[in-house]
Design an enzyme around this catalytic site. Structure first.
Site, short mmCIF file in Angstrom:
data_model
loop_
_atom_site.label_atom_id
_atom_site.label_comp_id
_atom_site.label_asym_id
_atom_site.label_seq_id
_atom_site.Cartn_x
_atom_site.Cartn_y
_atom_site.Cartn_z
N CYS A 115 0.83 -1.21 0.00
CA CYS A 115 0.00 0.00 0.00
C CYS A 115 0.86 1.26 0.00
CB CYS A 115 -0.99 -0.02 1.16
SG CYS A 115 -2.37 1.13 0.90
N HIS A 223 -3.58 -5.01 0.45
CA HIS A 223 -3.09 -5.40 1.77
C HIS A 223 -3.06 -6.93 1.92
CE1 HIS A 223 -2.83 -1.53 3.99
NE2 HIS A 223 -3.64 -1.13 3.03
N GLU A 225 -1.34 -8.63 3.95
CA GLU A 225 -1.11 -9.06 5.33
C GLU A 225 -2.39 -9.50 6.03
OE1 GLU A 225 -1.68 -4.53 5.70
OE2 GLU A 225 -0.99 -6.01 4.23
#
Length: 253
Positions: A115, A223, A225
């Site tokens: 990001c 994202h 994660e």
């Protein structure tokens, strides 16, 4: 006796606890992805040149996760003037991450940009950013939904088309994948040696690497994660990053 895991420096963000107490923070999901999927030791970095130096970070860490964050890269870093559309800034983080990216590219030290980190990589290599993607003709709103649970905010939102035969295609085994979307800014002009390999349906760049860099430089606008161990797109990205960090750490020993 077990071998110590290589260290991944996680770029932290400046924040205020309860609106008053200055702190450096990092999302738990970043640490979880590094520790449980990349199988590395997560180390939160206070991204502020008053406390750390790039040379120290390169010596202590084997790789870096360039995280997302609400503040944006200051447009002065790519030769433009700030406007209200550019939002908030974190000049201290800029002062650490941009030279850090350039040093990692030169040394072959792995990093994974996410990001804001994706945008930092582009700016570090001489690229520019749009202050607000949703204001451009024909573009969709890529920002985080204003309401809802974490599951709803990080839900898969749109497809990414990947370059056939490219690095992301080979790693993910597909030329089209679904990802979440939680960003306002995006790449305008790619920096030198920046190769864009993934685009959203509206043409927004979403996946890149640095051409001819000796190390891992894959970076994404979404994202990964979020629930990285369960997502079929996120998991191979963090696993490949972990493998690259281990390989770099082995050269130091």
């Amino acid at each position: 006796m077990s071998t110590a895991r290589p260290v991944v420096g996680i770029i932290g963000n400046s924040t205020l606890i309860q609106g008053h107490y200055p702190a450096h923070s990092g999302g738990t999901m970043n640490s979880a992805a590094v520790a449980q999927v990349a199988d590395c030791l997560p180390l939160l970095i206070p991204a502020d040149p008053r406390y750390v130096a790039v040379e120290e970070l390169l010596a202590v860490c084997d790789g870096f996760l360039l995280t997302g964050g609400r503040p944006n890269v200051h447009p002065a870093e790519y030769g433009e003037d700030p406007t209200p559309a550019h939002g908030e800034f974190d000049r201290c983080r800029d002062a650490i991450t941009l030279p850090l990216v350039r040093e990692c590219v030169a040394r072959g030290q792995p990093f994974f940009g996410v990001c804001r980190g994706f945008q930092e990589v582009n700016v570090a290599m001489g690229g520019t950013l749009y202050p607000e993607i949703r204001d451009l003709p024909g573009r969709m709103n890529h920002r985080m939904p204003p309401d809802g649970t974490l599951e709803e905010r990080f839900a898969l939102r749109h497809k990414i088309s990947l370059t056939p035969g490219g690095r992301f295609h080979k790693l993910l085994g597909a030329t089209e994948v679904m990802v979440n979307s939680l960003h306002g800014q995006g790449i305008k002009d790619p920096g030198q040696r920046i190769v864009i390999e993934g685009h959203a349906p509206d043409g927004t760049p979403e996946a890149l690497y640095v051409r001819d860099a000796p190390g891992f430089t894959l970076s994404v606008q979404w994202h990964p994660e979020w629930q990285a161990g369960m997502d079929p797109v996120s998991r191979p990205l963090f696993q490949a990053f972990g493998d690259a960090v281990r390989a770099f750490a082995a050269t130091r020993r």
